[in-house]
Design a protein around this motif. Structure first.
Motif, PDB file in Angstrom:
ATOM      1  N   MET A 129       0.812  -1.212   0.000  1.00 25.97           N
ATOM      2  CA  MET A 129       0.000   0.000   0.000  1.00 25.97           C
ATOM      3  C   MET A 129       0.851   1.271   0.000  1.00 25.97           C
ATOM      4  SD  MET A 129      -3.292  -0.806   0.058  1.00 25.97           S
ATOM      5  CE  MET A 129      -4.209   0.486   0.903  1.00 25.97           C
ATOM      6  N   ASP A 132      -0.393   3.989  -2.309  1.00 29.15           N
ATOM      7  CA  ASP A 132      -1.651   4.551  -1.809  1.00 29.15           C
ATOM      8  C   ASP A 132      -1.373   5.609  -0.747  1.00 29.15           C
ATOM      9  OD1 ASP A 132      -3.996   2.322  -2.685  1.00 29.15           O
ATOM     10  OD2 ASP A 132      -1.962   1.548  -2.542  1.00 29.15           O
ATOM     11  N   ASP A 257      -5.737  -3.910   0.153  1.00 27.61           N
ATOM     12  CA  ASP A 257      -5.598  -4.519  -1.168  1.00 27.61           C
ATOM     13  C   ASP A 257      -5.445  -6.027  -1.073  1.00 27.61           C
ATOM     14  OD1 ASP A 257      -3.125  -4.690  -0.043  1.00 27.61           O
ATOM     15  OD2 ASP A 257      -2.024  -3.923  -1.782  1.00 27.61           O
TER      16      ASP A 257
END
Length: 778
Positions: A129, A132, A257
């Protein structure tokens, strides 16, 4: 009441038993009501008791409802104290339920405008991540701008998670303690793994959210699944540290995710203790029980989210959408949206999910007693009622929907107790409290008189009956048990081993008092007889042609049989022609049983395949169409031909395979007709308007026909002769060819053959030019 009387057939011997049989049953507590009736007749439908003279002494409680608190619905959320915002009405009702007697009340729910919103952003900080995290560093400012378009009172919080910092979920070797990314070429430096870390309590200062996000760094765990469910549960139950407001709508945005670990996965790391559903954040706001408790189950998550009125929003990548979509069916009030791999669509996702949550209302029930049945009917914005549905969708902010809630008690509690349950819209803090009490006791039971003179001083008088003390029996407790009691009982049995009064009455001091029955009378010294237990025919006792006496049909004159269904009369079997069953069957029990194949009808008068049918139909045609024949008399014709439908046509169609073709001569002509038997029992006759007649041929025609026939026959015979000769010649030629082919010699070897040229040799000698020659001349 018609049909089976559930009340009297229920054999209730007390008022309380009567109330449990059916909600329409009532009890008569009048003292002298059963002097000529059985005890069970006290339990009957209300109208029957009144008709039998029990008005004014009837126990017939019914279910009732009273609204205890009913504050009107609010129109706006912000600007008022949370105590003044009402999204469900009424807020409290009290029900008094009689078992089986359903009652209902209406609930209204409204999503008020400008309702405060608390949003807690829970982010997966595993290594995958990282991109992100870069994209949400200014999320707080942008998200606040979008959410303030929907509410003027918005607060934002932040937390993160990775996974349990134990093997096999994380890297626990000493070299990975401070940096689990050592040796990982793509990302050589990261922070140690952790279960859940609360970073920012809910606040309206969105800049602080941005600051906390910028401070964060990703970590690394060993297996693919994450410990997100641990984080969701802590964010839900640690209300004080997270900062959830009672008067706000609670949103928990969960971004990841990958798939989550669920209950029992902790056993892989030696964690066998189930999660206790409590808050375990330490002073550093980190989850302290990560290495002691197993992952929470879906049921526990759903329970804690609902308790704290939290809407969970799964923001997951497309590859895991189906899995989390399945989770939403198990966790009420949960939605799922697809998150881009770099989280660029997170603001759009949150706004969409929030609008989806606010566009629907779903009622949930908490702590419902097992003996209570609930049925919901939703009335949504289209104004239509949807039975069995407890939710409405496609709503706009400020819309009001209503639900009719039907409540029914299936039974009475073991003790005289009251219960309560709660109806709550999913994700709302507002609730409807429902208090339930039960009408299981009759009022006359509270007025019971012990040692009553009405019971010979040997029992308690209540609700019109005596409840005898031990050792006494009888309707008025007038008999004493023991040797005399056994004697009294013996006199009430038809034979040893048989039930008292045949099981259809009460033994009161050596005499049977037979019960009343809705079906008829029960009688006899041992209640062994009745007038309704005889054989029936088509549901009618003794076929309606006899009387029932003690289980046996006594047939009326003209009827015989076990159920009197067989008539001895034969008038109904006589056909129109005076014969018994038209001569095609036998009269059995007043009805014809046809024995001729193809015959049918009440008197076997219909028989399309029987000989002589055409003549019968002919009589009807002649009398109806031409007023002639043996049935020419009008009354006779109408009587015998009442079932015949006659139609005249110019051309008779004979295509119908079910129609029978008939013909009869009329003045050197032929009258033709067809008839068809209809399912109704009538016959459809189709008749030519005029008989079919043919004219005689002329003499010239006959002579020419004869000559033509002779010539035609001659030509045919010549053709046959020529054909036979040709066939014979061909056979002879074929045989010649066959024999020729079988010859054993050639033309050159024929001994009879001579050549047309002959050769002769002559010897001579001569001189020519002084030369001598000796030879032959050809």
């Amino acid at each position: 009441a018609e049909g089976l009387n559930l009340c009297t057939s229920g054999s209730a011997t007390s008022c309380e038993e009567c109330l449990l049989i059916h909600p329409k049953c009532a009890w008569c507590s009048k003292e002298d009501f059963s002097s000529t009736k059985s005890i069970t007749s006290r339990c009957d439908f209300l109208q029957n008791l009144v008709a039998n003279g029990c008005a004014g002494a009837i126990e017939n409680p019914s279910s009732s409802i009273s609204v205890v608190r009913n504050v009107p619905l609010s129109s706006k959320g912000s600007g008022q104290s949370h105590l003044d915002v009402t999204q469900i009405t009424p807020q409290k009702v009290a029900l008094n339920l009689r078992p089986g007697d359903r009652t209902s009340f209406r609930v209204q729910v409204r999503q008020v405008e400008d309702y405060p919103v608390d949003l807690y952003y829970l982010m997966d900080l595993s290594l995958s991540m990282n991109d992100d995290l870069d994209n949400i560093r200014n999320l707080g400012t942008k998200l606040a701008e979008e959410m303030r378009k929907l509410t003027s009172n918005f607060r934002l919080g932040f937390g993160s998670f990775v996974d349990k910092n134990i093997s096999p979920f994380s890297y626990t070797a000493p070299r990975y303690q401070n940096n689990p990314c050592i040796g990982y070429k793509l990302f050589p430096s990261c922070v140690p793994s952790f279960g859940f870390r609360h970073l920012l309590s809910l606040t309206d200062k969105v800049d602080r959210f941005n600051e906390e996000v910028r401070k964060q760094k990703v970590s690394r765990n060993r297996d693919a699944p994450e410990g997100g469910f641990d984080a969701i549960l802590q964010a839900a139950v640690c209300k004080e540290k997270i900062g959830w407001r009672k008067e706000a709508s609670h949103l928990l945005v969960f971004t990841t995710d990958d798939v989550p670990h669920i209950a029992l996965d902790g056993k892989l790391g030696g964690l066998v203790q189930p999660h206790d559903g409590q808050c375990h954040l330490n002073e550093a706001n980190e989850y302290s029980a990560s290495s002691q408790l197993d992952y929470p189950s879906l049921a526990l998550l759903g329970e804690k989210l609902a308790e704290n009125n939290i809407h969970l929003i799964f923001a997951v990548t497309k590859s895991h959408y189906i899995l989390y979509k399945n989770f939403t069916t198990l966790i009420p009030g949960t939605t799922v949206e697809i998150l881009h791999k770099d989280s660029k669509n997170i603001i759009e996702l949150i706004v969409k999910a929030y609008n989806s949550i606010r566009s629907k209302v779903e009622l949930t029930v908490w702590d419902s007693p097992e003996d209570i049945g609930l049925t919901f009917t939703a009335t949504c914005q289209d104004g239509l009622s949807y039975p069995g549905l407890r939710k409405c969708g496609d709503l706009k902010i400020g819309d009001t929907v209503s639900f009719e809630v039907a409540v029914e008690a299936r039974s009475c509690p073991a003790e005289d107790a009251s219960h309560s349950f709660t109806i709550k819209p999913a994700g709302f803090r507002d609730t409807l409290e429902v208090a339930v009490s039960y009408s299981c006791q009759c009022g006359c039971t509270g007025r019971a008189a012990p040692a009553s003179a009405k019971c010979s001083g040997n029992g308690t008088y209540a609700c019109g009956l005596c409840e005898c003390e031990p050792g006494y029996l009888g309707a008025r407790c007038e008999c004493q048990e023991g040797a005399m009691g056994e004697l009294h009982h013996a006199l009430c049995r038809e034979a040893e081993g048989k039930p008292l009064c045949s099981g259809r009455g009460e033994c009161s001091c050596n005499q049977c008092q037979c019960y009343e029955s809705e079906f008829g009378n029960i009688y006899g010294p041992f209640c062994e007889c009745d007038d309704f237990s005889c054989a029936r025919y088509k549901g009618v006792l003794c076929s309606g042609h006899g009387e029932c006496h003690c289980g046996e049909c006594k047939c009326h004159a003209g009827y015989i049989g076990d159920n009197c269904n067989c008539s001895t009369e034969t008038d109904s079997c006589v056909s129109s022609d005076g014969q018994m069953c038209s001569g095609r069957g036998a009269c059995v029990c007043g009805k014809c049983q046809c024995t001729e194949p193809g015959a049918f009808g009440e008197t076997c008068e219909k028989c399309p395949t029987c000989p002589g049918v055409c003549s019968t139909k002919r009589d009807c045609i002649e009398c109806k169409l031409f007023n002639s024949g043996r049935l020419a008399d009008n009354q006779t014709c109408q009587k015998h031909c009442k079932d015949e439908i006659i139609t005249t046509v110019d051309v008779l169609e004979t295509d119908d395979p079910n129609a029978i073709l008939c013909a009869y001569p009329v003045n050197n002509c032929v009258m033709k007709f067809t008839y068809l038997e209809l399912p109704s029992g009538k016959s459809n006759l189709t008749v030519l308007k005029e008989p079919a007649c043919s004219s005689a041929p002329s003499a010239v025609t006959i002579v020419l026909a004869v000559i033509g026939s002779v010539v035609l026959i001659g030509i045919i015979l010549l053709a046959l002769w020529k054909l036979l000769v040709t066939i014979h010649d061909r056979r002879e030629f074929d045989r010649f060819q066959s024999e020729r082919s079988r010859a054993r010699y050639e033309m050159a070897s024929n001994p009879l053959y001579r050549k047309p040229i002959s050769t002769h040799n002559v010897e001579f000698t001569f001189n020519k030019l002084n030369k001598s020659y000796n030879g032959t001349v050809d």
